[in-house]
Design an enzyme around this catalytic site. Structure first.
Site, PDB file in Angstrom:
ATOM      1  N   GLU A 176       0.238   3.570  10.124  1.00 29.35           N
ATOM      2  CA  GLU A 176      -1.207   3.530   9.815  1.00 29.35           C
ATOM      3  C   GLU A 176      -1.958   4.624  10.583  1.00 29.35           C
ATOM      4  OE1 GLU A 176      -2.987  -0.114   8.904  1.00 29.35           O
ATOM      5  OE2 GLU A 176      -1.074  -1.176   8.725  1.00 29.35           O
ATOM      6  N   LEU A 219       0.933   5.043  -0.006  1.00 32.91           N
ATOM      7  CA  LEU A 219       0.272   6.343   0.132  1.00 32.91           C
ATOM      8  C   LEU A 219       1.287   7.409   0.556  1.00 32.91           C
ATOM      9  CD1 LEU A 219      -2.410   8.039   0.385  1.00 32.91           C
ATOM     10  CD2 LEU A 219      -2.566   7.227   2.754  1.00 32.91           C
ATOM     11  N   THR A 220       2.034   7.117   1.613  1.00 31.92           N
ATOM     12  CA  THR A 220       2.944   8.091   2.225  1.00 31.92           C
ATOM     13  C   THR A 220       4.036   8.559   1.250  1.00 31.92           C
ATOM     14  OG1 THR A 220       2.553   7.070   4.359  1.00 31.92           O
ATOM     15  CG2 THR A 220       4.541   8.402   4.179  1.00 31.92           C
ATOM     16  N   ILE A 235       7.450   2.364   2.720  1.00 37.74           N
ATOM     17  CA  ILE A 235       6.449   1.385   2.276  1.00 37.74           C
ATOM     18  C   ILE A 235       6.861  -0.013   2.761  1.00 37.74           C
ATOM     19  CG2 ILE A 235       5.142   0.467   0.310  1.00 37.74           C
ATOM     20  CD1 ILE A 235       4.829   3.582   0.885  1.00 37.74           C
ATOM     21  N   PHE A 269       0.876  -1.178   0.000  1.00 38.86           N
ATOM     22  CA  PHE A 269       0.000   0.000   0.000  1.00 38.86           C
ATOM     23  C   PHE A 269       0.906   1.218   0.000  1.00 38.86           C
ATOM     24  CE2 PHE A 269      -2.302   3.154   2.653  1.00 38.86           C
ATOM     25  CZ  PHE A 269      -3.592   3.116   2.129  1.00 38.86           C
ATOM     26  N   ALA A 326       4.365  13.984   2.655  1.00 39.76           N
ATOM     27  CA  ALA A 326       2.954  13.726   2.967  1.00 39.76           C
ATOM     28  C   ALA A 326       2.833  12.485   3.836  1.00 39.76           C
ATOM     29  CB  ALA A 326       2.146  13.560   1.679  1.00 39.76           C
TER      30      ALA A 326
HETATM   31  N1  COS Z   1     -14.086   6.159   5.517  1.00 38.49           N
HETATM   32  C1  COS Z   1     -14.700   6.663   4.424  1.00 38.49           C
HETATM   33  N2  COS Z   1     -14.506   7.932   3.976  1.00 38.49           N
HETATM   34  C2  COS Z   1     -13.678   8.713   4.701  1.00 38.49           C
HETATM   35  C3  COS Z   1     -13.011   8.242   5.860  1.00 38.49           C
HETATM   36  C4  COS Z   1     -13.249   6.903   6.259  1.00 38.49           C
HETATM   37  N3  COS Z   1     -12.648   6.383   7.330  1.00 38.49           N
HETATM   38  N4  COS Z   1     -12.254   9.225   6.352  1.00 38.49           N
HETATM   39  C5  COS Z   1     -12.423  10.286   5.556  1.00 38.49           C
HETATM   40  N5  COS Z   1     -13.283   9.969   4.553  1.00 38.49           N
HETATM   41  C6  COS Z   1     -13.767  10.832   3.472  1.00 38.49           C
HETATM   42  C7  COS Z   1     -14.402  12.078   4.052  1.00 38.49           C
HETATM   43  O1  COS Z   1     -15.778  11.879   4.281  1.00 38.49           O
HETATM   44  C8  COS Z   1     -14.161  13.097   2.966  1.00 38.49           C
HETATM   45  O2  COS Z   1     -15.139  12.952   1.946  1.00 38.49           O
HETATM   46  P1  COS Z   1     -15.800  14.233   1.230  1.00 38.49           P
HETATM   47  O3  COS Z   1     -14.660  14.920   0.534  1.00 38.49           O
HETATM   48  O4  COS Z   1     -16.805  13.629   0.305  1.00 38.49           O
HETATM   49  O5  COS Z   1     -16.373  15.051   2.332  1.00 38.49           O
HETATM   50  C9  COS Z   1     -12.821  12.683   2.393  1.00 38.49           C
HETATM   51  O6  COS Z   1     -12.640  11.308   2.740  1.00 38.49           O
HETATM   52  C10 COS Z   1     -11.669  13.473   2.973  1.00 38.49           C
HETATM   53  O7  COS Z   1     -11.685  13.352   4.364  1.00 38.49           O
HETATM   54  P2  COS Z   1     -11.185  14.504   5.340  1.00 38.49           P
HETATM   55  O8  COS Z   1     -11.857  15.786   4.973  1.00 38.49           O
HETATM   56  O9  COS Z   1     -11.349  14.033   6.743  1.00 38.49           O
HETATM   57  O10 COS Z   1      -9.627  14.608   4.935  1.00 38.49           O
HETATM   58  P3  COS Z   1      -8.404  15.348   5.588  1.00 38.49           P
HETATM   59  O11 COS Z   1      -7.497  15.793   4.516  1.00 38.49           O
HETATM   60  O12 COS Z   1      -8.879  16.369   6.572  1.00 38.49           O
HETATM   61  O13 COS Z   1      -7.596  14.174   6.316  1.00 38.49           O
HETATM   62  C11 COS Z   1      -6.962  12.695   8.087  1.00 38.49           C
HETATM   63  C12 COS Z   1      -8.092  13.431   7.353  1.00 38.49           C
HETATM   64  C13 COS Z   1      -5.992  13.628   8.778  1.00 38.49           C
HETATM   65  C14 COS Z   1      -7.682  11.864   9.143  1.00 38.49           C
HETATM   66  C15 COS Z   1      -6.233  11.772   7.064  1.00 38.49           C
HETATM   67  O14 COS Z   1      -5.419  12.546   6.225  1.00 38.49           O
HETATM   68  C16 COS Z   1      -5.395  10.702   7.700  1.00 38.49           C
HETATM   69  O15 COS Z   1      -5.915   9.674   8.125  1.00 38.49           O
HETATM   70  N6  COS Z   1      -4.064  10.913   7.768  1.00 38.49           N
HETATM   71  C17 COS Z   1      -3.152   9.891   8.228  1.00 38.49           C
HETATM   72  C18 COS Z   1      -2.716   9.045   7.098  1.00 38.49           C
HETATM   73  C19 COS Z   1      -2.131   7.746   7.553  1.00 38.49           C
HETATM   74  O16 COS Z   1      -2.698   7.047   8.374  1.00 38.49           O
HETATM   75  N7  COS Z   1      -0.991   7.394   6.981  1.00 38.49           N
HETATM   76  C20 COS Z   1      -0.386   6.154   7.221  1.00 38.49           C
HETATM   77  C21 COS Z   1      -0.169   5.516   5.898  1.00 38.49           C
HETATM   78  S1  COS Z   1      -0.135   3.810   5.922  1.00 38.49           S
HETATM   79  S2  COS Z   1       1.368   3.286   7.011  1.00 38.49           S
END
Ligand code: COS
Length: 379
Positions: A362, A124-125, A156, A122, A129
């Site tokens: 995560e 993403l990072t 990754i 996966f 970012a």
């Molecule tokens: N399930 C379904 N949809 C989701 C969701 C979830 N768990 N979380 C967010 N969404 C949707 C939101 O509803 C939103 O949709 P709309 O644009 O239609 O309103 C969209 O995704 C964007 O969500 P949000 O506005 O919350 O995005 P942000 O940019 O504010 O980011 C965080 C939210 C900070 C929570 C997110 O960027 C995050 O989880 N960051 C950490 C990333 C991470 O875990 N990285 C590790 C990588 S793997 S080791």
């Protein structure tokens, strides 16, 4: 909490496997070589651990989240790094396909993950970012017949071992989460490289690296999910992944408690066993209470997910709490070992290092707090 008979049998199967196959000698060898032997991974796949959550029509067990966390908990109790190989096909690797793959994509990519013929990661990072996942800058340009990907993914897990990666890239020139799409990228395509392995503190034996994408041609049919809707797929996938990290945390925390009990019963100072000191008893009681609370939270999050509820906040609570107390228990167990805990002669040294990343990967604890707080404050 009520467990089905199948669930209890699967837990026992995982416990027996971990105790028999993940021997101290094997785990020392994994640390020394940074390689997890394929033959042991193959045994896990043959039992079915790589396909717990994958439906039967794609070769999996067709189990639920309760089944998944039972196996992760039992495997991570013996080896956190081994549990990463179980979580990947069921979580971040297979997750995006299960959530948004077409029938053809599922048929092509899921069965080889279950059999361990292929691995998927996966991606993403990026260097710029991490927590702010929506600020990714990897680009995917529509070239008519194919997409052209350029960018760099970082940290990754298992990237150097994977045949394919789910790569998130911008398909629209817009800020933030708008215009992110997911692609299945063949890691052997021209223009894909992984760079050198990251030298990590723990979880040695699951190679981690960057993925560099330089003018990589990705076939149109490898777009995963709808164009520009990839961010939501990533977030949904992370809900499943975070549950897995909560389960790893509970497994490792249990191991820390087990080691602390074992050691304090035999180690004597000032004329009696450490376990006979009131301070030790209070510490062990505190550890056991927090572990039980984390376990209950984990199970209730998994059950809610199995009922199909919107449970992102509950999953974040489980991941946040379990990973934090796991680190607390590891530190306390190591302290009870005194100087010996700081040596590689005792298991606690590895447990302490392995679990450090649980509050980071995560989604950090602070990201989990953000998700929880948003659910409390939304209108
Ligand atoms: N399930 C379904 N949809 C989701 C969701 C979830 N768990 N979380 C967010 N969404 C949707 C939101 O509803 C939103 O949709 P709309 O644009 O239609 O309103 C969209 O995704 C964007 O969500 P949000 O506005 O919350 O995005 P942000 O940019 O504010 O980011 C965080 C939210 C900070 C929570 C997110 O960027 C995050 O989880 N960051 C950490 C990333 C991470 O875990 N990285 C590790 C990588 S793997 S080791």
């Amino acid at each position: 909490m009520v467990f089905s008979e199948d669930n209890l049998m699967l837990r026992q199967l995982a416990r027996d496997f971990a105790n028999k196959e993940l021997t101290p000698d094997l785990l020392d060898q994994v640390e020394e070589t940074n390689v997890f032997p394929e033959e042991v991974l193959q045994k896990m796949a043959d039992i079915g651990f790589f396909g717990i959550k994958i439906p039967e029509e794609y070769g999996g067990m067709g189990g639920n989240n309760m089944d998944y966390i039972a196996v992760i908990e039992e495997i991570s109790r013996v080896s956190a790094v081994a549990s990463l190989y179980v979580s990947a096909p069921n979580g971040l690797g297979g997750g995006p396909l299960l959530i948004s793959g077409t029938e053809a994509q599922k048929q092509k990519y899921l069965p080889p993950l279950v059999t361990n013929e292929k691995k998927m990661c996966f991606a993403l990072t990026e260097p710029g970012a991490g927590s702010d996942a929506s600020s990714i800058i990897t680009k995917a340009e529509d070239m008519g017949d194919y997409f052209l990907l350029n960018g760099r993914k970082t940290f990754i897990t298992r990237a150097p071992l994977c045949a394919d990666a789910v790569v998130y890239a911008k398909t629209k020139d817009a800020d933030g989460k708008v215009g992110v799409s997911a692609f299945i990228v063949d890691m052997h395509s021209e223009g894909v490289s992984t760079g050198s392995h990251v030298r990590k503190m723990g979880l040695i034996g699951a190679a981690t690296s960057d993925i560099v994408l330089e003018d990589v041609k990705v076939p149109k049919e490898n777009l995963l999910g709808e164009l520009n809707q990839g961010f939501k797929v990533a977030m949904k996938t992370l809900d499943g992944g975070r549950l897995g990290v909560a389960a790893m945390s509970v497994g490792v925390a249990q191991s820390c408690l087990d080691e602390a009990i074992k050691y304090t019963k035999v180690r004597k100072q000032f004329g009696k066993a450490l376990a006979d000191f009131q301070n030790t008893k209070f510490t062990l009681a505190d550890m056991a209470t927090k572990l039980q609370a984390a376990r209950e939270l984990l199970y209730s999050a998994a059950e809610a997910k199995d009922r199909g509820e919107n449970c992102s906040a509950l999953v974040s609570m489980a991941k946040y709490y379990a990973s934090e107390i796991c680190n607390e228990l590891a530190a306390k167990a190591l302290q009870l070992h005194g100087g010996y805990g700081y040596t590689k002669e005792y298991r606690i040294e590895r447990l302490y290092r392995d679990c450090r990343v649980f509050t980071i990967f995560e989604g950090t604890s602070q990201i989990q707090q953000t998700v929880i707080a948003r659910s409390l404050l939304k209108d």
